[in-house]
Design a protein around this motif. Sequence first.
Motif, PDB file in Angstrom:
ATOM      1  N   ALA A 196     -35.691  58.084 -21.800  1.00 56.76           N
ATOM      2  CA  ALA A 196     -34.582  56.894 -22.176  1.00 56.76           C
ATOM      3  C   ALA A 196     -34.668  56.675 -23.412  1.00 56.76           C
ATOM      4  O   ALA A 196     -36.181  56.825 -24.760  1.00 56.76           O
ATOM      5  CB  ALA A 196     -35.254  55.946 -21.285  1.00 56.76           C
ATOM      6  N   VAL A 197     -33.580  56.916 -24.254  1.00 52.27           N
ATOM      7  CA  VAL A 197     -33.427  55.937 -25.143  1.00 52.27           C
ATOM      8  C   VAL A 197     -32.793  54.667 -25.439  1.00 52.27           C
ATOM      9  O   VAL A 197     -31.503  54.509 -24.747  1.00 52.27           O
ATOM     10  CB  VAL A 197     -32.398  56.556 -26.429  1.00 52.27           C
ATOM     11  CG1 VAL A 197     -32.551  56.177 -27.792  1.00 52.27           C
ATOM     12  CG2 VAL A 197     -33.885  58.398 -26.614  1.00 52.27           C
ATOM     13  N   TRP A 198     -32.978  53.045 -25.778  1.00 48.05           N
ATOM     14  CA  TRP A 198     -32.447  52.324 -25.658  1.00 48.05           C
ATOM     15  C   TRP A 198     -30.990  52.620 -26.976  1.00 48.05           C
ATOM     16  O   TRP A 198     -31.989  51.982 -27.761  1.00 48.05           O
ATOM     17  CB  TRP A 198     -33.545  51.341 -25.930  1.00 48.05           C
ATOM     18  CG  TRP A 198     -33.145  49.858 -25.648  1.00 48.05           C
ATOM     19  CD1 TRP A 198     -32.547  49.217 -26.459  1.00 48.05           C
ATOM     20  CD2 TRP A 198     -32.040  49.206 -24.612  1.00 48.05           C
ATOM     21  NE1 TRP A 198     -31.609  47.674 -26.347  1.00 48.05           N
ATOM     22  CE2 TRP A 198     -31.954  48.234 -24.553  1.00 48.05           C
ATOM     23  CE3 TRP A 198     -32.399  49.563 -22.949  1.00 48.05           C
ATOM     24  CZ2 TRP A 198     -30.786  47.229 -23.988  1.00 48.05           C
ATOM     25  CZ3 TRP A 198     -32.076  48.142 -22.335  1.00 48.05           C
ATOM     26  CH2 TRP A 198     -31.163  47.426 -22.516  1.00 48.05           C
ATOM     27  N   LEU A 199     -29.895  52.246 -26.602  1.00 50.82           N
ATOM     28  CA  LEU A 199     -29.108  51.614 -27.377  1.00 50.82           C
ATOM     29  C   LEU A 199     -28.647  50.165 -26.760  1.00 50.82           C
ATOM     30  O   LEU A 199     -28.049  49.881 -25.605  1.00 50.82           O
ATOM     31  CB  LEU A 199     -28.193  52.826 -27.371  1.00 50.82           C
ATOM     32  CG  LEU A 199     -28.271  54.340 -27.374  1.00 50.82           C
ATOM     33  CD1 LEU A 199     -26.975  55.084 -26.391  1.00 50.82           C
ATOM     34  CD2 LEU A 199     -29.008  55.003 -28.449  1.00 50.82           C
ATOM     35  N   ASP A 200     -28.310  49.548 -27.769  1.00 51.93           N
ATOM     36  CA  ASP A 200     -28.154  48.222 -27.804  1.00 51.93           C
ATOM     37  C   ASP A 200     -26.415  48.489 -28.247  1.00 51.93           C
ATOM     38  O   ASP A 200     -26.970  47.913 -29.676  1.00 51.93           O
ATOM     39  CB  ASP A 200     -29.333  47.420 -28.971  1.00 51.93           C
ATOM     40  CG  ASP A 200     -28.971  46.456 -28.917  1.00 51.93           C
ATOM     41  OD1 ASP A 200     -27.605  45.784 -28.446  1.00 51.93           O
ATOM     42  OD2 ASP A 200     -29.757  45.667 -29.245  1.00 51.93           O
ATOM     43  N   PHE A 251     -24.656  44.453 -23.801  1.00 50.04           N
ATOM     44  CA  PHE A 251     -24.711  45.625 -23.122  1.00 50.04           C
ATOM     45  C   PHE A 251     -25.875  46.566 -23.276  1.00 50.04           C
ATOM     46  O   PHE A 251     -25.458  46.453 -24.740  1.00 50.04           O
ATOM     47  CB  PHE A 251     -23.391  46.253 -23.155  1.00 50.04           C
ATOM     48  CG  PHE A 251     -23.600  47.589 -22.348  1.00 50.04           C
ATOM     49  CD1 PHE A 251     -23.256  47.378 -21.119  1.00 50.04           C
ATOM     50  CD2 PHE A 251     -23.829  48.456 -23.116  1.00 50.04           C
ATOM     51  CE1 PHE A 251     -23.312  48.385 -20.045  1.00 50.04           C
ATOM     52  CE2 PHE A 251     -23.882  49.996 -21.680  1.00 50.04           C
ATOM     53  CZ  PHE A 251     -23.433  49.645 -20.784  1.00 50.04           C
ATOM     54  N   GLY A 252     -26.739  46.961 -23.277  1.00 45.47           N
ATOM     55  CA  GLY A 252     -27.211  47.824 -23.433  1.00 45.47           C
ATOM     56  C   GLY A 252     -27.543  48.724 -22.571  1.00 45.47           C
ATOM     57  O   GLY A 252     -28.321  48.314 -21.328  1.00 45.47           O
ATOM     58  N   MET A 253     -27.635  49.812 -22.645  1.00 47.73           N
ATOM     59  CA  MET A 253     -28.250  50.892 -21.804  1.00 47.73           C
ATOM     60  C   MET A 253     -29.412  52.078 -22.353  1.00 47.73           C
ATOM     61  O   MET A 253     -29.797  52.017 -23.637  1.00 47.73           O
ATOM     62  CB  MET A 253     -26.709  51.833 -21.430  1.00 47.73           C
ATOM     63  CG  MET A 253     -26.862  52.569 -22.795  1.00 47.73           C
ATOM     64  SD  MET A 253     -25.541  53.132 -22.536  1.00 47.73           S
ATOM     65  CE  MET A 253     -24.800  54.085 -21.309  1.00 47.73           C
ATOM     66  N   PHE A 254     -30.085  52.295 -21.167  1.00 48.91           N
ATOM     67  CA  PHE A 254     -30.811  53.793 -21.399  1.00 48.91           C
ATOM     68  C   PHE A 254     -30.285  54.812 -20.979  1.00 48.91           C
ATOM     69  O   PHE A 254     -29.912  55.094 -20.235  1.00 48.91           O
ATOM     70  CB  PHE A 254     -32.438  53.401 -20.622  1.00 48.91           C
ATOM     71  CG  PHE A 254     -33.002  52.300 -21.139  1.00 48.91           C
ATOM     72  CD1 PHE A 254     -34.004  52.378 -22.027  1.00 48.91           C
ATOM     73  CD2 PHE A 254     -33.096  51.572 -19.974  1.00 48.91           C
ATOM     74  CE1 PHE A 254     -34.882  51.447 -21.807  1.00 48.91           C
ATOM     75  CE2 PHE A 254     -34.485  50.105 -20.295  1.00 48.91           C
ATOM     76  CZ  PHE A 254     -35.470  50.446 -21.216  1.00 48.91           C
ATOM     77  N   VAL A 255     -30.588  55.909 -21.874  1.00 51.35           N
ATOM     78  CA  VAL A 255     -29.890  56.907 -21.865  1.00 51.35           C
ATOM     79  C   VAL A 255     -30.885  58.458 -21.526  1.00 51.35           C
ATOM     80  O   VAL A 255     -32.133  58.330 -22.946  1.00 51.35           O
ATOM     81  CB  VAL A 255     -29.003  57.567 -23.496  1.00 51.35           C
ATOM     82  CG1 VAL A 255     -28.347  58.727 -22.637  1.00 51.35           C
ATOM     83  CG2 VAL A 255     -27.253  56.611 -23.637  1.00 51.35           C
ATOM     84  N   SER A 256     -31.130  58.770 -20.740  1.00 46.14           N
ATOM     85  CA  SER A 256     -32.044  60.266 -20.610  1.00 46.14           C
ATOM     86  C   SER A 256     -31.306  61.271 -20.459  1.00 46.14           C
ATOM     87  O   SER A 256     -31.067  61.743 -18.999  1.00 46.14           O
ATOM     88  CB  SER A 256     -33.084  59.229 -19.694  1.00 46.14           C
ATOM     89  OG  SER A 256     -34.022  60.519 -19.291  1.00 46.14           O
ATOM     90  N   GLY A 257     -30.907  62.146 -21.372  1.00 47.12           N
ATOM     91  CA  GLY A 257     -30.259  63.264 -21.671  1.00 47.12           C
ATOM     92  C   GLY A 257     -29.188  63.052 -21.587  1.00 47.12           C
ATOM     93  O   GLY A 257     -28.247  62.095 -21.591  1.00 47.12           O
ATOM     94  N   PRO A 258     -28.436  64.362 -20.583  1.00 46.87           N
ATOM     95  CA  PRO A 258     -26.833  64.097 -21.325  1.00 46.87           C
ATOM     96  C   PRO A 258     -26.353  64.139 -19.518  1.00 46.87           C
ATOM     97  O   PRO A 258     -27.297  63.951 -18.962  1.00 46.87           O
ATOM     98  CB  PRO A 258     -26.299  65.752 -20.891  1.00 46.87           C
ATOM     99  CG  PRO A 258     -27.805  66.635 -20.942  1.00 46.87           C
ATOM    100  CD  PRO A 258     -28.695  65.909 -21.565  1.00 46.87           C
ATOM    101  N   SER A 259     -25.157  63.801 -19.501  1.00 51.04           N
ATOM    102  CA  SER A 259     -24.451  63.530 -18.338  1.00 51.04           C
ATOM    103  C   SER A 259     -24.635  64.755 -17.418  1.00 51.04           C
ATOM    104  O   SER A 259     -24.359  65.908 -18.050  1.00 51.04           O
ATOM    105  CB  SER A 259     -23.511  63.078 -18.242  1.00 51.04           C
ATOM    106  OG  SER A 259     -22.537  63.603 -17.523  1.00 51.04           O
TER     107      SER A 259
END
Lengths: 253, 489, 224
Positions: free
Chosen positions: C125-129, C181-189
């Motif tokens: 996961a990568v945190w996007l702020d 808003f912030g999100m963890f993104v782990s890989g493509p959808s």
Amino acid sequence: MRVGLFIPCYIDQFYPRVGAAAVRVLRRFGGPDLHLEYPEGQVCCGQPMANAGLPHESQPLAETNLKALSGFDAVVCPSGSCTSMVRNHYAPFLEGHPGYEELQAKTYEFCEFLTDVLKVGSPAGRFPHKIGLHNGCHGLRELRLGSGSERNVAPFDKVRSLLTNLEGLTFAEPERPDECCGFGGTFAVQEEAVSVMMGKDKVADYRQAGTEALVSPDMSCLMHLEGVLRRGGDQTTRVLHVAEVLEEATREP
Amino acid sequence: MTKTAEHPDRARAFVADDARAHWHDESLWFVRQKRDRQVHSVPEWERLRELASQVKRHAISRWPDYLEEFEKNATALGAKVHWAADAEEHNRIVLGILRDAGVKKITKSKSMLTEEVHLNPYLIKHGIDVTDTDLGERIVQLREETPSHIVLPAIHLKREDVSETFHDKIGTESGNADPAYLTEAARQHLREKFLGAEASITGVNFLVAETGGFVVCTNEGNADLGTSLPRLHIACTGIEKLVPRAADLAIYLRLLARSATGQPITTYTSHFHGPRPGGELHIVLVDNGRSDLANDPQFRDVLNCIRCGACMNTCPVYRRSGGHSYAATVPGPIGSVLNPLHALTPRIVRESEQGEGVEPREGEAGDAHGSLPFACSLCGSCTDVCPVKIPLHHQLLALRKTVGDRGLLPWGKRIGMKAAGKLLNSPKLFGVAGRLARKALPVLPRAAIYNRLNPWGVGRDLPPAPPKSFKQMWRDELKQEASSPGDPK
Amino acid sequence: MIAPASPASDSRAALFKKLRGQLLEAVELPDLSAESWIRYDDPLAQFEEALKTVGGVSVRVPDAAAAQAHLKQSPVWSEAKQTVSLVEGVGETTEGLGAVPDVHELAGVDVAVFGGLFGVAENAAVWLDFSHSDHRGLCVLAQHLVLVVPASEIEHTMHGAYARLADADGSHRQKFGRGGFGMFVSGPSKTADIEQSLVIGAHGARSLTCYLLEEPDEQGASAP
């Protein structure tokens, strides 16, 4: 040590040979200090009624068993399911009754008694068959006779450990080692369709793994699986309680 | 009374299609295996489960405090917090918000809560165009079905079924059942819906009391696409989704996707704190019977549930009977606890306050889900996979008693078990009955044993009857053998 | 017609009255700082491994310029008509897309480049702020997602991740409490909703490439 045998009602009626094997194995491994008794006042553990939603019908049975099974150094039962009933489900019936906590603490499943109390390790003997070992769900998940596939704990299996040193014995490894067989007491009748499908799947899994003898510490699972096997036309696969395997394997020639 | 025969009947129908039942079983076992691999990659897994359980139990033990804290913080962030006592009030609130904003077209991301309160039909009835955007949910929506699983809504369908539905409803090629092709078609179809939506409804995975924010987890990105386009976002959630601290999220996010689908985490884990700049955020907190469940220590832990669906994937009965056999929004082991509990508890609570004889309210027909606690072999696998340690199989056993206590068991079973109890409690009677049975079985014609009155015998043989009971063997030979010195032969 | 809504406070008051009337046994809130969690020998390698399993691609590069060179050669980039970059020196923003007033106008974006503050080894996961921008829609609207993360900023587990996001006192009241808003993104959808068969590219990004900058320059890895 005075040991009281607690023989499940269906073993008493349909599989007395399992009770006999348990007697012989306990005598063999318990040595001269182990005094076995079979208190005749004992009755069914009461599980069928409790599992059917009518536990008050089980209450008198729990009381009868408390009376019959009190006073031993250990009570040994060749069934994980019935042992679990006494250990884990008698509280609502017997809480506060004199002797209940003692009975709860001293009631052992047969394999567990061999490994934990008699500390027999992995006995030597001979059983030249490929066995499919089915650890019943209650022994596995309510008594923790094994680690189970769901949890992330150090692997162990008390039942299997009793068999690993028997000459000629190999284990068939099914794809779903601890999937329920589908017996489940009254479930076998109430949900007949699903129960039989589970039984057939289980039998098929053991068959594809090369099972010559189906072995379990719980005869109720085996009653169901044997019923499915025989109905399917298989008259050759042996169906045995662990006590029977140990008895046969360690018998003096 | 025949009500308690419901699940078995539907299960029998599902099992009758042997190939499909096996396919369903294998599909879910595959998910269970993926889950196992993930579980074994986390050495502290069992500790995480313990912590997850403890944090949730703590949150419930101070439920009103944390709800208040959440409300205060969420409001400070600019969200509008609404409280709904039941499904009807929830739906009314949501419709009111949409009407106030003049909204006609909305997208929805997956939410079991809105399934529970039947929001879709309510909104559609009131002229709102609702599009479910999770692929599985969209498939069942187009088929006018309900989800059969809380995480994998269309797990009961084959690719050919989806192909047919998409051909009819969104114009895909007839006969093309390639999942990649069908998913791409849904992507294009739903992009238009996303871009045209005037509001978005999402569920909630976790409410964070400490910050007033909430977290939504998806793999497809539908919640994010849905909420980032229109200016209005309505988040609908049960009041039990609370965690005290943001740091607690780490525990649940490590457990949730691993338990659910065998992924280390969902693709998108979105943290919403207040509305978007220029946007509007409403949070609808729904009770709908949840507050009653905290009272009973035996069942309180169901409020821990994070809706991962692991208990369904591992349940040998669910896998072989299909989600729809439970006839409930939430199927499987957790559903077999929640549905009867929700049906029975309010009346039990009122009785404890007002005494016996309380009239049932509308929708409180406690027998509606009476067969569910029995749709279980008590194998306990659900309890061991549950990431928040709900003692599911113990609760199912306890619920059987509740169903029995309320006189909801079939007459035959009550009488039969009463008789069995009497028989089994007498060593003498039991011995006589057993002896008669063992004598009769070998000589009876097959038709007398294997007929419709004996469900055991439909698919199974009975064990061969031995000549003697164990008790007789003990008396005749074993007793002496057991007490003789030396190793018995 | 819908029935007139009862005053919102009625249900709220009734609920709180009921909950306050319940006497539940106290359960302690566990102290998470007392726990010990898995630590990987090489968190960066673990991150890369995890990213592979979730369908993403990681590329280790020395700096932003190397990431830029690599990106420009990728088919995803060469086929792109519209791109947006929020990372100085990696990718670029198609003219006219820099300051669109409405995220709907970004629906045609093929590639979006975001800077991630940090990654998480256990799950990629990568945190996007997005607390300072409203570009969150872009990271699901864009057909392809490119992330730029400093290779040194990899947390072992989610516990480390939330510790990173915490205020000085260990709580999250200030940072999260400011809103945004912030999100963890782990890989493509992705989805597996049709017969459990995994399809990459459900509603969000069809691909995710993560550049791990071994020597990030000043702006290279700053937040969007």
